[in-house]
Design a protein around this motif. Structure first.
Motif, PDB file in Angstrom:
ATOM      1  N   GLY A   1       0.812  -1.210   0.000  1.00  0.00           N
ATOM      2  CA  GLY A   1       0.000   0.000   0.000  1.00  0.00           C
ATOM      3  C   GLY A   1       0.842   1.255   0.000  1.00  0.00           C
ATOM      4  N   GLU A   2       1.992   1.232   0.692  1.00  0.00           N
ATOM      5  CA  GLU A   2       2.876   2.399   0.714  1.00  0.00           C
ATOM      6  C   GLU A   2       3.334   2.760  -0.689  1.00  0.00           C
ATOM      7  OE1 GLU A   2       5.004   1.908   5.110  1.00  0.00           O
ATOM      8  OE2 GLU A   2       6.049   1.257   3.294  1.00  0.00           O
ATOM      9  N   LEU A   3       3.783   1.773  -1.444  1.00  0.00           N
ATOM     10  CA  LEU A   3       4.260   2.041  -2.789  1.00  0.00           C
ATOM     11  C   LEU A   3       3.115   2.401  -3.726  1.00  0.00           C
ATOM     12  CD1 LEU A   3       6.984  -0.703  -3.337  1.00  0.00           C
ATOM     13  CD2 LEU A   3       7.225   1.591  -2.416  1.00  0.00           C
ATOM     14  N   THR A   4       1.962   1.775  -3.514  1.00  0.00           N
ATOM     15  CA  THR A   4       0.822   2.027  -4.377  1.00  0.00           C
ATOM     16  C   THR A   4       0.265   3.423  -4.180  1.00  0.00           C
ATOM     17  OG1 THR A   4       0.240  -0.314  -4.349  1.00  0.00           O
ATOM     18  CG2 THR A   4      -1.483   1.210  -5.022  1.00  0.00           C
ATOM     19  N   SER A   5       0.318   3.919  -2.950  1.00  0.00           N
ATOM     20  CA  SER A   5      -0.243   5.234  -2.647  1.00  0.00           C
ATOM     21  C   SER A   5       0.392   6.315  -3.504  1.00  0.00           C
ATOM     22  CB  SER A   5      -0.044   5.540  -1.159  1.00  0.00           C
ATOM     23  OG  SER A   5      -0.568   6.809  -0.844  1.00  0.00           O
ATOM     24  N   GLU A   6       1.713   6.265  -3.637  1.00  0.00           N
ATOM     25  CA  GLU A   6       2.412   7.262  -4.445  1.00  0.00           C
ATOM     26  C   GLU A   6       2.015   7.151  -5.905  1.00  0.00           C
ATOM     27  OE1 GLU A   6       6.979   8.721  -5.467  1.00  0.00           O
ATOM     28  OE2 GLU A   6       6.637   6.880  -4.343  1.00  0.00           O
ATOM     29  N   VAL A   7       1.981   5.928  -6.429  1.00  0.00           N
ATOM     30  CA  VAL A   7       1.619   5.720  -7.830  1.00  0.00           C
ATOM     31  C   VAL A   7       0.186   6.167  -8.075  1.00  0.00           C
ATOM     32  CG1 VAL A   7       1.283   3.991  -9.619  1.00  0.00           C
ATOM     33  CG2 VAL A   7       3.264   3.848  -8.125  1.00  0.00           C
ATOM     34  N   ALA A   8      -0.703   5.866  -7.136  1.00  0.00           N
ATOM     35  CA  ALA A   8      -2.114   6.209  -7.305  1.00  0.00           C
ATOM     36  C   ALA A   8      -2.304   7.708  -7.482  1.00  0.00           C
ATOM     37  CB  ALA A   8      -2.917   5.714  -6.104  1.00  0.00           C
ATOM     38  N   ARG A   9      -1.578   8.501  -6.700  1.00  0.00           N
ATOM     39  CA  ARG A   9      -1.706   9.951  -6.805  1.00  0.00           C
ATOM     40  C   ARG A   9      -1.236  10.460  -8.164  1.00  0.00           C
ATOM     41  NH1 ARG A   9       0.484   9.587  -1.614  1.00  0.00           N
ATOM     42  NH2 ARG A   9       2.515  10.385  -2.329  1.00  0.00           N
ATOM     43  N   GLU A  10      -0.266   9.778  -8.749  1.00  0.00           N
ATOM     44  CA  GLU A  10       0.276  10.225 -10.022  1.00  0.00           C
ATOM     45  C   GLU A  10      -0.536   9.730 -11.221  1.00  0.00           C
ATOM     46  OE1 GLU A  10       4.325   9.751 -10.831  1.00  0.00           O
ATOM     47  OE2 GLU A  10       4.974  11.105  -9.246  1.00  0.00           O
ATOM     48  N   LEU A  11      -1.368   8.737 -11.017  1.00  0.00           N
ATOM     49  CA  LEU A  11      -2.098   8.168 -12.143  1.00  0.00           C
ATOM     50  C   LEU A  11      -3.103   9.141 -12.741  1.00  0.00           C
ATOM     51  CD1 LEU A  11      -2.979   4.424 -11.493  1.00  0.00           C
ATOM     52  CD2 LEU A  11      -1.356   5.414 -13.098  1.00  0.00           C
ATOM     53  N   VAL A  12      -3.684   9.986 -11.916  1.00  0.00           N
ATOM     54  CA  VAL A  12      -4.744  10.876 -12.397  1.00  0.00           C
ATOM     55  C   VAL A  12      -4.262  11.757 -13.551  1.00  0.00           C
ATOM     56  CG1 VAL A  12      -6.337  12.714 -11.757  1.00  0.00           C
ATOM     57  CG2 VAL A  12      -5.964  10.790 -10.210  1.00  0.00           C
ATOM     58  N   PRO A  13      -3.124  12.454 -13.408  1.00  0.00           N
ATOM     59  CA  PRO A  13      -2.666  13.241 -14.556  1.00  0.00           C
ATOM     60  C   PRO A  13      -2.066  12.401 -15.683  1.00  0.00           C
ATOM     61  CG  PRO A  13      -1.114  13.464 -12.741  1.00  0.00           C
ATOM     62  CD  PRO A  13      -2.294  12.710 -12.211  1.00  0.00           C
ATOM     63  N   VAL A  14      -1.653  11.174 -15.364  1.00  0.00           N
ATOM     64  CA  VAL A  14      -1.017  10.331 -16.377  1.00  0.00           C
ATOM     65  C   VAL A  14      -2.049   9.650 -17.269  1.00  0.00           C
ATOM     66  CG1 VAL A  14       0.343   8.209 -16.684  1.00  0.00           C
ATOM     67  CG2 VAL A  14       1.079   9.939 -15.054  1.00  0.00           C
ATOM     68  N   ILE A  15      -3.115   9.130 -16.652  1.00  0.00           N
ATOM     69  CA  ILE A  15      -4.150   8.391 -17.384  1.00  0.00           C
ATOM     70  C   ILE A  15      -5.525   8.948 -17.010  1.00  0.00           C
ATOM     71  CG2 ILE A  15      -5.264   6.151 -17.695  1.00  0.00           C
ATOM     72  CD1 ILE A  15      -2.594   6.197 -18.986  1.00  0.00           C
ATOM     73  N   ASP A  16      -6.309   9.346 -17.997  1.00  0.00           N
ATOM     74  CA  ASP A  16      -7.637   9.891 -17.745  1.00  0.00           C
ATOM     75  C   ASP A  16      -8.645   8.743 -17.641  1.00  0.00           C
ATOM     76  OD1 ASP A  16      -9.917  11.373 -17.466  1.00  0.00           O
ATOM     77  OD2 ASP A  16      -9.927  12.131 -19.526  1.00  0.00           O
ATOM     78  N   LEU A  17      -9.161   8.544 -16.432  1.00  0.00           N
ATOM     79  CA  LEU A  17     -10.163   7.499 -16.204  1.00  0.00           C
ATOM     80  C   LEU A  17     -11.545   8.099 -15.947  1.00  0.00           C
ATOM     81  CD1 LEU A  17      -8.035   5.212 -13.848  1.00  0.00           C
ATOM     82  CD2 LEU A  17      -8.507   4.839 -16.270  1.00  0.00           C
TER      83      LEU A  17
END
Length: 353
Positions: free
Chosen positions: A164-180
């Protein structure tokens, strides 16, 4: 012998250290990792967040041996983790700050996962993996990684918290990277404690989610999703991610699960995702992509972790393309995210499963 100018990945050394010294700096990595692990376990960074202290002051608070604590602290200062002031007090650096339990980008649990107990012990058996192909984790513990997780709740909790620690950082960055934003229902397969799905739903308030995980992890996800304020928009599915995949998703997510699996099992999962999503639902796979050449890349080292832990592997872009194609997907693009992660965007090929 002429020394090549190079800075090692492990312990920092002079640019012109001879090759045998540079190799020493790599193989002696335990001299760094274990002191860091001890300080993380004790919670030293949490205490120093209030301000610098001497080893004696820290030792009194923690109930440990002051001289031994000082020596571990001193070792970490040489690699930029913690710092010693002129008055003998120790304080935080940006790297040490990430060892705090409540740091935004904390990797405390991840540090403990890799440097203590089952994951650390298994690496001592890596040679047997190379000789036989059997994962070192199974050799060391007599069970697969996931069997061991199911049988040891404490280890399970640490494992999921670390992921979860590693995923949390990636999750925050996904929004500008991929439009869902155009998808009403996101299905996260093998979504761990729910931090990826929960973070995305925070950014897309009209969307709903489905999280598929092993039964032992579902309760962790229930709490994390509640903490993120999105529990009322998520349906939890306790089951086997290789087959229990709901068919009502508009888009499917799968993060760092396929690299835990051999090609045959990964293909089974991808085919199940293809069948569940039909001819319309795209697939977003968050994984590392191994680049060609000799340059350093984390994926090349994580691949050894997969070799030791399970039958999994990191894959090149070509290997991902082949795997997706066999499952009825076309790899549309690869979008770099927080290193070493990338987002592989795959679209279903019509009427091909």
């Amino acid at each position: 012998m002429t020394a090549e100018a190079s800075t090692p990945i492990g312990l920092p050394g002079g640019s012109y250290d001879p090759p045998h010294v540079r190799i020493l700096s790599l193989v002696a990595a335990k001299w760094v990792s274990q002191p860091i692990s001890v300080l993380a376990e004790l919670g030293v960074a949490d205490i120093l967040a209030e301000g610098p202290q001497t080893p004696e002051e820290l030792a009194e608070t923690l109930g440990v041996h002051a001289s031994s604590l000082r020596r571990c602290l001193r070792a970490t200062t040489s690699v930029g983790v913690f710092t010693e002031h002129e008055d003998g007090r120790y304080g935080l650096t940006p790297m040490a700050d990430s060892l705090r339990r409540d740091a935004p980008d904390s990797i405390r649990s991840w540090t403990l996962l890799l440097t203590k107990g089952p994951m650390w012990d298994s690496f001592g058996r890596l040679a047997e993996t190379v000789r036989t192909g059997k994962p070192a984790f199974e050799v060391a513990h007599g069970a697969t990684l996931f069997e061991h997780l199911d049988a040891n709740p404490g280890f399970e909790s640490l494992y999921e918290t670390a992921m979860g620690e590693l995923t949390s950082e990636v999750a925050r960055e996904l929004v500008p990277v991929i439009d869902l934003g155009s998808y009403e229902r996101l299905v996260d397969v093998g979504g761990g404690d729910g931090v990826l799905l929960g973070t995305l739903l925070q950014h897309y308030p009209s969307a709903k989610g489905v999280l598929v995980e092993r039964p032992a992890v579902i309760e962790l996800a229930r709490q994390r999703l509640a903490d993120l304020g999105v529990a009322d928009r998520v349906r939890l599915v306790a089951g086997d991610a290789t087959k229990d995949i709901p068919a009502d998703g508009d888009a499917y997510l799968i993060k760092n699960m396929l690299h835990c699996l051999d090609d045959g099992t990964a293909l089974t999962v991808l085919r199940a995702l293809r069948e569940a999503g039909g001819n319309d639902a795209p697939l977003f796979v968050i994984e590392s992509v191994v680049p060609p050449g000799n340059d350093f890349h984390w994926a090349k080292l994580i691949d050894v972790e997969m070799l030791a832990d399970s039958d999994g592997r990191e894959r090149t872009e070509g290997e991902w393309q082949e795997l997706f194609s066999r499952a009825g997907f076309e790899l549309e693009r690869v979008v770099p995210a927080t290193p070493p992660q990338s987002v592989l965007v795959a679209r279903p090929v019509a009427d091909r499963i």
